[in-house]
Design a protein around this motif. Structure first.
Motif, PDB file in Angstrom:
ATOM      1  N   GLY A  40       1.124  -1.017   0.022  1.00  0.00           N
ATOM      2  CA  GLY A  40      -0.018   0.100  -0.123  1.00  0.00           C
ATOM      3  C   GLY A  40       0.838   1.024  -0.177  1.00  0.00           C
ATOM      4  N   THR A  41       0.324   2.515  -0.383  1.00  0.00           N
ATOM      5  CA  THR A  41       1.023   3.628  -0.427  1.00  0.00           C
ATOM      6  C   THR A  41       1.286   4.040   0.887  1.00  0.00           C
ATOM      7  OG1 THR A  41      -1.011   4.786  -0.757  1.00  0.00           O
ATOM      8  CG2 THR A  41       0.275   4.543  -2.656  1.00  0.00           C
ATOM      9  N   THR A  42       2.310   5.070   0.910  1.00  0.00           N
ATOM     10  CA  THR A  42       2.872   5.733   2.326  1.00  0.00           C
ATOM     11  C   THR A  42       1.541   6.087   3.045  1.00  0.00           C
ATOM     12  OG1 THR A  42       4.835   6.271   1.103  1.00  0.00           O
ATOM     13  CG2 THR A  42       4.209   7.680   2.972  1.00  0.00           C
ATOM     14  N   GLY A  43       1.331   5.768   4.154  1.00  0.00           N
ATOM     15  CA  GLY A  43       0.297   6.619   5.013  1.00  0.00           C
ATOM     16  C   GLY A  43      -0.859   5.804   4.747  1.00  0.00           C
ATOM     17  N   SER A  44      -0.935   4.603   4.104  1.00  0.00           N
ATOM     18  CA  SER A  44      -2.196   3.787   4.089  1.00  0.00           C
ATOM     19  C   SER A  44      -2.309   3.088   5.328  1.00  0.00           C
ATOM     20  CB  SER A  44      -2.111   3.048   2.889  1.00  0.00           C
ATOM     21  OG  SER A  44      -1.031   2.148   3.038  1.00  0.00           O
ATOM     22  N   GLY A  45      -1.598   3.109   6.180  1.00  0.00           N
ATOM     23  CA  GLY A  45      -2.119   2.427   7.342  1.00  0.00           C
ATOM     24  C   GLY A  45      -1.345   1.010   7.742  1.00  0.00           C
ATOM     25  N   LYS A  46      -0.272   0.946   7.134  1.00  0.00           N
ATOM     26  CA  LYS A  46       0.267  -0.473   7.136  1.00  0.00           C
ATOM     27  C   LYS A  46       0.848  -0.668   8.503  1.00  0.00           C
ATOM     28  CE  LYS A  46       3.155   0.255   3.697  1.00  0.00           C
ATOM     29  NZ  LYS A  46       2.546   1.582   3.256  1.00  0.00           N
ATOM     30  N   VAL A 218      -3.655  -5.611   0.391  1.00  0.00           N
ATOM     31  CA  VAL A 218      -3.281  -4.101   0.030  1.00  0.00           C
ATOM     32  C   VAL A 218      -4.139  -3.041   0.758  1.00  0.00           C
ATOM     33  CG1 VAL A 218      -3.275  -2.611  -1.985  1.00  0.00           C
ATOM     34  CG2 VAL A 218      -2.932  -4.875  -2.275  1.00  0.00           C
ATOM     35  N   MET A 219      -3.418  -2.160   1.171  1.00  0.00           N
ATOM     36  CA  MET A 219      -4.200  -0.960   2.038  1.00  0.00           C
ATOM     37  C   MET A 219      -4.190   0.161   1.234  1.00  0.00           C
ATOM     38  SD  MET A 219      -4.862  -2.401   5.043  1.00  0.00           S
ATOM     39  CE  MET A 219      -5.029  -1.094   6.127  1.00  0.00           C
ATOM     40  N   LYS A 220      -5.357   0.895   1.537  1.00  0.00           N
ATOM     41  CA  LYS A 220      -5.367   2.371   0.889  1.00  0.00           C
ATOM     42  C   LYS A 220      -6.252   3.122   1.718  1.00  0.00           C
ATOM     43  CE  LYS A 220      -7.469   4.855  -2.920  1.00  0.00           C
ATOM     44  NZ  LYS A 220      -8.523   4.919  -3.540  1.00  0.00           N
ATOM     45  N   GLY A 221      -5.500   4.370   2.207  1.00  0.00           N
ATOM     46  CA  GLY A 221      -6.282   5.146   3.079  1.00  0.00           C
ATOM     47  C   GLY A 221      -6.958   4.718   4.463  1.00  0.00           C
ATOM     48  N   GLY A 222      -6.474   3.782   5.134  1.00  0.00           N
ATOM     49  CA  GLY A 222      -6.680   2.951   6.179  1.00  0.00           C
ATOM     50  C   GLY A 222      -7.837   1.912   6.121  1.00  0.00           C
ATOM     51  N   THR A 223      -7.893   1.490   4.748  1.00  0.00           N
ATOM     52  CA  THR A 223      -8.870   0.412   4.453  1.00  0.00           C
ATOM     53  C   THR A 223      -8.224  -0.803   3.876  1.00  0.00           C
ATOM     54  OG1 THR A 223      -9.791   1.462   2.510  1.00  0.00           O
ATOM     55  CG2 THR A 223     -11.025   1.926   4.473  1.00  0.00           C
ATOM     56  N   LYS A 224      -8.756  -1.806   3.868  1.00  0.00           N
ATOM     57  CA  LYS A 224      -8.391  -3.108   3.160  1.00  0.00           C
ATOM     58  C   LYS A 224      -8.955  -2.972   1.874  1.00  0.00           C
ATOM     59  CE  LYS A 224      -9.476  -7.218   3.250  1.00  0.00           C
ATOM     60  NZ  LYS A 224      -9.823  -8.522   3.800  1.00  0.00           N
ATOM     61  N   VAL A 225      -8.066  -2.851   0.691  1.00  0.00           N
ATOM     62  CA  VAL A 225      -8.890  -2.855  -0.518  1.00  0.00           C
ATOM     63  C   VAL A 225      -8.653  -4.378  -1.378  1.00  0.00           C
ATOM     64  CG1 VAL A 225      -8.868  -0.321  -1.103  1.00  0.00           C
ATOM     65  CG2 VAL A 225      -6.774  -1.855  -1.424  1.00  0.00           C
ATOM     66  N   PHE A 226      -7.714  -5.035  -0.764  1.00  0.00           N
ATOM     67  CA  PHE A 226      -7.584  -6.251  -1.497  1.00  0.00           C
ATOM     68  C   PHE A 226      -6.932  -7.379  -0.524  1.00  0.00           C
ATOM     69  CE2 PHE A 226      -4.690  -9.367  -3.350  1.00  0.00           C
ATOM     70  CZ  PHE A 226      -5.646  -9.928  -4.417  1.00  0.00           C
ATOM     71  N   GLN A 227      -7.442  -8.686  -0.649  1.00  0.00           N
ATOM     72  CA  GLN A 227      -6.707  -9.707   0.201  1.00  0.00           C
ATOM     73  C   GLN A 227      -7.142 -11.043  -0.859  1.00  0.00           C
ATOM     74  OE1 GLN A 227      -7.627 -11.010   4.197  1.00  0.00           O
ATOM     75  NE2 GLN A 227      -6.350 -12.206   4.317  1.00  0.00           N
ATOM     76  N   GLY A 228      -5.856 -11.580  -1.084  1.00  0.00           N
ATOM     77  CA  GLY A 228      -5.868 -12.749  -2.100  1.00  0.00           C
ATOM     78  C   GLY A 228      -4.405 -13.403  -2.263  1.00  0.00           C
ATOM     79  N   SER A 229      -4.755 -14.568  -2.886  1.00  0.00           N
ATOM     80  CA  SER A 229      -3.569 -15.341  -3.291  1.00  0.00           C
ATOM     81  C   SER A 229      -2.750 -14.428  -4.507  1.00  0.00           C
ATOM     82  CB  SER A 229      -3.995 -16.328  -3.987  1.00  0.00           C
ATOM     83  OG  SER A 229      -4.808 -16.199  -5.234  1.00  0.00           O
ATOM     84  N   PRO A 230      -1.402 -14.727  -4.599  1.00  0.00           N
ATOM     85  CA  PRO A 230      -0.684 -14.081  -5.799  1.00  0.00           C
ATOM     86  C   PRO A 230      -1.575 -13.951  -7.220  1.00  0.00           C
ATOM     87  CG  PRO A 230       0.682 -15.717  -4.395  1.00  0.00           C
ATOM     88  CD  PRO A 230      -0.793 -15.838  -3.957  1.00  0.00           C
ATOM     89  N   ALA A 231      -2.055 -15.184  -7.502  1.00  0.00           N
ATOM     90  CA  ALA A 231      -2.866 -15.242  -8.888  1.00  0.00           C
ATOM     91  C   ALA A 231      -3.679 -14.215  -8.732  1.00  0.00           C
ATOM     92  CB  ALA A 231      -3.282 -16.535  -9.110  1.00  0.00           C
ATOM     93  N   GLU A 232      -4.492 -14.080  -7.645  1.00  0.00           N
ATOM     94  CA  GLU A 232      -5.560 -13.279  -7.636  1.00  0.00           C
ATOM     95  C   GLU A 232      -5.059 -11.789  -7.760  1.00  0.00           C
ATOM     96  OE1 GLU A 232      -9.163 -14.893  -5.114  1.00  0.00           O
ATOM     97  OE2 GLU A 232      -7.339 -14.750  -4.050  1.00  0.00           O
ATOM     98  N   LEU A 233      -3.868 -11.383  -7.210  1.00  0.00           N
ATOM     99  CA  LEU A 233      -3.260 -10.166  -7.284  1.00  0.00           C
ATOM    100  C   LEU A 233      -2.883  -9.965  -8.456  1.00  0.00           C
ATOM    101  CD1 LEU A 233      -1.796  -7.984  -5.326  1.00  0.00           C
ATOM    102  CD2 LEU A 233       0.406  -9.080  -5.742  1.00  0.00           C
ATOM    103  N   VAL A 234      -2.371 -10.789  -9.217  1.00  0.00           N
ATOM    104  CA  VAL A 234      -1.830 -10.654 -10.631  1.00  0.00           C
ATOM    105  C   VAL A 234      -2.972 -10.284 -11.386  1.00  0.00           C
ATOM    106  CG1 VAL A 234      -1.091 -11.794 -12.685  1.00  0.00           C
ATOM    107  CG2 VAL A 234       0.064 -12.176 -10.599  1.00  0.00           C
ATOM    108  N   ARG A 235      -4.276 -10.699 -11.118  1.00  0.00           N
ATOM    109  CA  ARG A 235      -5.350 -10.698 -12.114  1.00  0.00           C
ATOM    110  C   ARG A 235      -5.872  -9.131 -11.972  1.00  0.00           C
ATOM    111  NH1 ARG A 235      -8.670 -15.078 -10.734  1.00  0.00           N
ATOM    112  NH2 ARG A 235      -7.004 -16.318 -10.613  1.00  0.00           N
ATOM    113  N   GLU A 236      -5.986  -8.798 -10.528  1.00  0.00           N
ATOM    114  CA  GLU A 236      -6.414  -7.376 -10.100  1.00  0.00           C
ATOM    115  C   GLU A 236      -5.521  -6.686 -10.125  1.00  0.00           C
ATOM    116  OE1 GLU A 236      -9.311  -7.015  -7.179  1.00  0.00           O
ATOM    117  OE2 GLU A 236      -9.794  -9.342  -7.086  1.00  0.00           O
ATOM    118  N   SER A 237      -4.148  -6.598 -10.619  1.00  0.00           N
ATOM    119  CA  SER A 237      -3.065  -5.705 -10.408  1.00  0.00           C
ATOM    120  C   SER A 237      -3.449  -4.444 -11.189  1.00  0.00           C
ATOM    121  CB  SER A 237      -1.683  -6.295 -10.926  1.00  0.00           C
ATOM    122  OG  SER A 237      -1.950  -6.774 -12.193  1.00  0.00           O
TER     123      SER A 237
END
Ligand SMILES: Nc1ncnc2c1ncn2[C@@H]1O[C@H](COP(=O)(O)OP(=O)(O)OP(=O)(O)O)[C@@H](O)[C@H]1O
Ligand SMILES: [Mg+2]
Lengths: 297, 266
Positions: A40-46, A218-237
């Motif tokens: 996630g980007t800087t400041g996204s809450g990681k 994957v985090m964005k602005g304090g929320t979770k926008v994605f959780q999944g396997s590497p294959a899913e990540l590739v699909r949604e990249s």
């Protein structure tokens, strides 16, 4: 389930004018023994997210369950000592982690706190140091007189010395040289595969963790926008790159281009140069493997 | 920990008090201090309190923040109250315990002294709440400028002050960080028995001092690398300009001092 978040919110300086919301309604589940990575980007809450894993931060809303511990905004706080023994947290900056005047004292601090004898703690200290690739000559040195990368390694070792079941690391590879980075990723993967540890890593360089990770968050602005396997990540990249400014590594982009060109979207992605080369060779030889539509060639 | 410490943080609500020249505010605060020292009776205290409340409301900062600012000093207030109660022997006897007795005069002056203290602290919070540290420094430099005639550099003084003030939150943050790191490795201050807590806090002193020195060194390097030379002529980013409003602001304090003084002699 090692870690479960139920609608967790967190705000810094709650109940003051400087209230700053850092997590909003985050729900997630991580199985015992996974290798998870948070991007996630800087400041996204990681970092904020990670500090909930061992109760350093307590949710201001919702419920966190780690192992058998439950942390909630309301209600009495259970004693967290045992949780801290089982969940090791490496902070984002090694200066945040170290406080003693010699490396050895720092490494022994955790084990001694958890009731280990001095001899055993020392033993652990030098083992942990060896794991991160430093030798015993570092033991008597002042941690603040080390180079940035050495300090980072000592910080990681100080957590490994506690032998926790869950290891959470906040950008552990920042400030390390490429070789140490690869070694560290390998070490973490080994701890996960061979000793059954749950490993969670925050990273800005997705490529270096890519071969080992089985769950991406994957985090964005304090929320979770994605959780999944590497294959899913590739699909949604594509979406994640556009919407969250995620730095998608070139190997994923390239694979996606190849997949789109040859209709391989439903295959297991080949994310290393070697694998991709083999796959291309097979394509050229006319073995589309799995997917029927023949590409150009 | 840090969010409990309100001192030294400005809260921008954009009220007119925020816009008053920092030099005027500083002068006002000194006059207020004088007034508070002179206050010795209930009516005078009432007037000072009303005056303070009026200004606090004018800042549009919720009053509870002023109360919070005074809170860390409650031990001192209780102490002052107790000393007055024990030592002043005027008025009627209220209560007797062996050879010592509580008199109405003692009770009354104890209450006045404690309220004065509370007023002073919460009111001076106006200064820090409505003025950013930078402006405060500039104001201070302005007020202290005449000292140059006797060979004291106001710039040097204010630099020292501003660094000292700047370091309070930094050191607290640093302490907080170390506490966090220790908690993460099984030594949570909150979960320790009192005796252990004491030991732990003492053992914190060394790393906190060391890290404060480290920060100071970094600060020196970073200032020098940006070409800061003490005493060298410097231009200001914000120029202070004295307006009618600032004069009125200071005058209101002069009036307060005069009124409170008149109570002393009437
Ligand atoms: N101690 C703090 N007090 C107030 N706000 C904070 C504090 N720490 C972080 N924040 C805020 O919380 C939000 C999330 O911060 P966090 O440190 O979790 O981000 P991050 O994803 O780890 O970023 P990075 O990649 O830069 O490390 C940010 O907007 C940040 O400004
Ligand atoms: Mg972070």
């Amino acid at each position: 389930m090692a870690i479960v978040f139920e609608k967790v919110s967190f705000a810094y300086d709650e109940r003051s004018l400087w209230r700053h919301s850092a997590l909003e309604d985050v729900s997630l589940e991580l199985e015992t023994g996974v290798f998870a990575a948070v991007a996630g980007t800087t400041g996204s809450g990681k970092s904020t997210l990670l500090q909930h894993f061992n109760g350093i931060l307590k949710p201001t809303g919702g419920k966190v369950r780690v192992l058998d511990f439950i942390l909630q905004a309301e209600g009495k706080q259970p004693p967290l000592r045992e949780l801290r023994r089982r969940v090791g947290l490496v902070f984002q900056f090694p200066e945040q982690q170290l406080f003693e005047d010699t490396v050895e004292k720092d490494l022994c601090f955790g084990p001694l706190n958890f009731g280990m004898g001095l001899e055993e703690a020392r033993e652990r200290a030098s083992q942990a140091l060896a794991l991160v690739g430093l030798d015993d000559s570092f033991l008597p040195r002042n941690p603040f007189h080390l180079s940035g990368g050495q300090m980072r390694k000592v910080a990681i070792a100080s957590v490994l010395a506690m032998d926790p079941d869950i290891i959470a690391l906040d950008e552990p590879t920042a400030t390390l040289d490429p070789q140490s980075r690869a070694e560290l990723a390998g070490l973490l993967s080994r701890l996960q595969r061979e000793q059954g540890k749950t490993v969670i890593v925050v990273t800005h360089r997705m490529e270096e963790m890519l071969p080992y990770v089985d769950t991406w968050i994957v985090m964005k602005g304090g929320t979770k926008v994605f959780q999944g396997s590497p294959a899913e990540l590739v699909r949604e990249s594509g979406r994640l790159e556009r919407e969250c400014g995620l730095a998608v590594p070139a190997c994923i982009t390239t694979w996606n281009q190849v997949a789109a060109r040859f209709g391989l979207e439903h295959e297991e992605p080949c994310l290393t140069p070697e694998k991709l080369a083999e796959r291309v060779v097979r394509l050229l030889e006319g073995h589309p493997q799995g997917n029927k539509r023949e590409g150009g060639g | 920990m840090r969010n409990k410490l309100l001192f030294g943080r400005s809260i921008d609500t954009g009220s007119w008090v925020h816009g008053v020249d920092p030099r005027a505010k500083l002068t006002g605060m000194v006059l207020y201090l004088v007034a508070i020292v002179i206050v010795g009776s209930w009516p005078a205290l009432g007037i000072a309190a009303a005056f303070s409340l009026a200004y606090m409301t004018a800042t549009r900062i919720p009053l509870k923040y002023f109360a919070k600012a005074a809170k860390p000093l409650w031990v001192l207030m209780v102490f002052i109250f107790a000393v007055q109660c024990i030592t002043v022997k005027q008025g009627e006897e209220l209560w007797r315990l062996g050879s010592w007795a509580l008199y109405t005069g003692g009770l009354s002056s104890g209450l006045i002294a404690a309220s004065r203290m509370a007023l002073l602290v919460s009111f001076t919070a106006i200064l820090t709440f409505t003025t950013t540290p930078g402006l405060l420094n500039q104001g201070l430099a302005g007020v202290l400028a005449p000292l140059r005639r006797i060979g004291i550099s106001a710039q040097r003084l204010t630099l020292m002050m501003s660094i000292a003030l700047r370091f309070i939150p930094t050191i607290l943050d640093e302490t907080h960080k170390i506490l966090k790191a220790q908690a993460a490795r099984g030594a949570d201050l909150k979960e320790m028995p009192w005796k252990e807590k004491g030991k732990m806090l003492v053992s914190l002193l060394v790393p906190v001092t060391v890290s404060a020195f480290r920060r100071a060194e970094e600060l020196v390097l970073s200032m020098e690398s940006r070409g800061y030379v003490i005493g060298a002529p410097r231009s200001e980013y914000h120029l202070l300009s004295w307006r009618l409003r600032d004069t009125c602001f200071v005058l209101s304090y002069v009036v307060l001092v005069a009124v409170v003084l008149s109570f002393r002699w009437i």
